[in-house]
Design an enzyme around this catalytic site. Sequence first.
Site, mmCIF file in Angstrom:
data_model
loop_
_atom_site.group_PDB
_atom_site.id
_atom_site.type_symbol
_atom_site.label_atom_id
_atom_site.label_comp_id
_atom_site.label_asym_id
_atom_site.label_seq_id
_atom_site.Cartn_x
_atom_site.Cartn_y
_atom_site.Cartn_z
ATOM 1 N N HIS A 113 0.891 -1.090 -0.112
ATOM 2 C CA HIS A 113 -0.009 -0.046 -0.165
ATOM 3 C C HIS A 113 0.860 1.194 -0.045
ATOM 4 O O HIS A 113 0.276 2.350 0.335
ATOM 5 C CB HIS A 113 -0.821 0.067 1.313
ATOM 6 C CG HIS A 113 -1.993 -1.139 0.879
ATOM 7 N ND1 HIS A 113 -2.697 -1.301 2.133
ATOM 8 C CD2 HIS A 113 -2.619 -1.698 -0.062
ATOM 9 C CE1 HIS A 113 -3.541 -2.432 1.669
ATOM 10 N NE2 HIS A 113 -3.404 -2.593 0.277
ATOM 11 N N CYS A 143 11.778 16.562 -11.721
ATOM 12 C CA CYS A 143 11.415 17.448 -12.925
ATOM 13 C C CYS A 143 11.311 18.763 -12.606
ATOM 14 O O CYS A 143 10.908 19.555 -13.547
ATOM 15 C CB CYS A 143 10.327 16.482 -13.480
ATOM 16 S SG CYS A 143 8.700 17.047 -12.750
#
Length: 237
Positions: A113, A143
Amino acid sequence: MTGHPKTIFVLTGAGVSAESGLGTFRDRGGLWARFDPMKLATPEAYAADPDTVLDFYDHRRRGVVAAEPNAAHRALARAEARCAARGGRLFLCTQNVDDLHERAGSRAVTHMHGELLKARCCACGAVTPWRADLSRADDCPACGASGRMRPDVVWFGEMPMHLDAIEAALAAADLFVAVGTSGAVYPAAGYVRQARSLGIPTCEINLEPSDNADAFDEARYGPASEALPRYLADLGL
């Protein structure tokens, strides 16, 4: 079971970390009894109100950072090492998003999870270790995108992680043990029946019977910090 199992599949849930002060989810007084998961733990909730969702996970992250492993976590770390020493393997699959297994010494933990102490960029998909609060002002370290970071956890409606590795480990196991799980969340809740269909002995260790307790061959009830070390000692671990 008689003899020493060589390959043990252990599934852990929120009950393992409850004694470290981390809340469970489906028990009376658990997180989902106090908060609406559809408003806090879905992609749609994040899209509609990211600040509220991030704040909820900030509080949970702070709790994880402050918590300490308990005797159940440490017992599993010892068992992993002892299995390896006799040429076997303990495959530790957890539904928990905390890092208490790792801090107790477990070397290989599969988080189906996700992990709360990591953040994932919705723009590029990069995953970054993250112990501080998370806000829309944060840029992705990979990024540079701003306002696109989310907790690297599985929300309702999303697929659990590492399912192929989990299925392969379960098929190779000599023993299946579930510790502190509710037996209500799939696919994890189905693993016991899958194990039994393969002829693998199964044991539940829990504070009280889970939703799927009738599917187990054996059960040990009590606090995980007490029942689990005793059970592992009976296995020679």
